[in-house]
Motif scaffolding. Sequence first.
Motif, short mmCIF file in Angstrom:
data_model
loop_
_atom_site.label_atom_id
_atom_site.label_comp_id
_atom_site.label_asym_id
_atom_site.label_seq_id
_atom_site.Cartn_x
_atom_site.Cartn_y
_atom_site.Cartn_z
N GLY A 163 0.84 -1.20 0.07
CA GLY A 163 -0.12 -0.09 -0.17
C GLY A 163 0.90 1.28 -0.26
N ILE A 164 1.87 1.21 -0.41
CA ILE A 164 2.85 2.14 -0.53
C ILE A 164 2.37 3.30 -1.64
N LYS A 165 2.23 4.51 -1.53
CA LYS A 165 1.76 5.34 -2.76
C LYS A 165 2.72 6.65 -2.84
N TYR A 166 3.08 7.01 -3.93
CA TYR A 166 4.01 8.18 -4.16
C TYR A 166 3.01 8.85 -5.50
N LYS A 201 17.77 4.74 -3.79
CA LYS A 201 16.78 5.23 -2.96
C LYS A 201 15.44 5.36 -3.71
N THR A 202 14.59 4.46 -3.28
CA THR A 202 13.19 4.34 -4.02
C THR A 202 12.02 4.76 -3.72
N MET A 203 11.50 5.61 -4.62
CA MET A 203 10.11 6.19 -4.28
C MET A 203 9.13 5.79 -5.13
N PRO A 258 13.44 -2.41 -1.38
CA PRO A 258 12.41 -1.73 -0.05
C PRO A 258 12.23 -0.40 -0.33
N ASP A 259 11.61 0.25 0.66
CA ASP A 259 11.18 1.43 0.12
C ASP A 259 12.24 2.31 0.85
N GLY A 260 12.51 3.56 0.32
CA GLY A 260 13.65 4.38 0.71
C GLY A 260 15.00 4.12 0.43
N ALA A 405 7.76 5.42 -14.53
CA ALA A 405 8.73 5.72 -13.32
C ALA A 405 10.07 6.31 -14.07
N LEU A 406 10.77 7.22 -13.40
CA LEU A 406 11.99 7.58 -13.68
C LEU A 406 13.16 7.07 -13.08
#
Length: 424
Positions: A163-166, A201-203, A258-260, A405-406
């Motif tokens: 459920g991570i959202k950006y 650094k993953t967003m 992983p996130d971040g 995504a970039l």
Amino acid sequence: MSVSAVFVLDLKGKVLICRNYKGDVDMAEIDHFMPLLMQHEEEGLICPVVSHGNVHFMWIKHSNLFLVSTTNKNSNASLVYSFLYKLVEVFTEYFKELEEESIQDNFVVVYELLDELMDFGFPQTTDSKILQEYITQEGAKLEVAKSKVPTTVTNAVSWRSEGIKYKKNEVFIDVIESINVLVNANGSVMSSDIVGSIKLKTMLSGMPELRLGLNDRVLFALTGRDKGKTVVMEDVKFHQCVRLSRFESDRTISFIPPDGESELMSYRINTHVKPLIWIESVIEKFSHSRVEIMVKAKGQFKKQSVANNVEVRVPVPSDADSPKFKTSTGNAKYVPEKNQVVWTIKSFPGGKEFLMRAHFGLPSVENEELEGKPPITVKFEIPYFTVSGIQVRYMKIIEKSGYQALPWVRYITQSGDYQLRTNT
């Protein structure tokens, strides 16, 4: 692995906090640890494993603390040490500084963490981002909704929450290489290698699948391509998210990140490296009088590249005084507590040469103690450049919702253990 118990001690050997996981080793055994360690120190035989009877203590020191694990089995020592260092990492994430005071101020959180990090002597959830979802440093507020453990802990993907959202989906890739070089007094390179790491650094929203492509020589040989520069990576270590079976079969680096921030992988390239910043030095010592130092630094890298924050550290005799400096660029200062001259150059373009001269007085009474010959050490950082020639060929991002995504890539070369020996 099977650890019986974990202790956190202060510098005097007093137990600050401990957790007994198996109950097969008497907790009072820890009283023997500090006397044994002091005895070993006196004998000059300090060792990472200390034994008393059939009980083995494996320990590390961090700040003003000892972290000690006990076992009476033939445990895998490298795994135990990995766990102890992970413990330090997690505590530091929680308390910013890990020292005696932070343990005393956070007893409850430390106990909770010790319960979650290990179960019956085996490591469990060790990812601090996941632990922070259900072990917080806030007061104990009883909220029914928050009392359940996140599904992440029991998921196959234990390092990423659902459920991570950006709003904007991006991934930043840093390829960082450290050069280790040892040059003897005659100017010959005695040893050199490159130690690299790829940091992310993953967003990204959801549960994306990422595929990273490098110019890996083994991969190119497998696919029959032999175009352009390739690299041979050794001692490759991956984050737990990488599918190792896939990498071993076709060298594809495939993972759910992983996130971040995280370190995706590290590697070593065992190759002859030409020193990027070459140092020539003449150190003349006139007994009871003075020391004259002349240091020439030359950038042996591409002219379009620039080394930032260059530091050349030149050793001087411990009894030297009255320093005088002259530099063609940057500034030099004397650091008496380290017996060094530190020459700092903010920006060092490739192909350029710079000069530093230093003059020191010596006392008329000579120091009777024989001094060693410490090497000249160099620190630097060169952005947009890798020595090995490693390249990120592609980063594919696949997510079921199909968003765009970039990926952004940055290359950095920096000094690792970079030493040049001197004649004097």
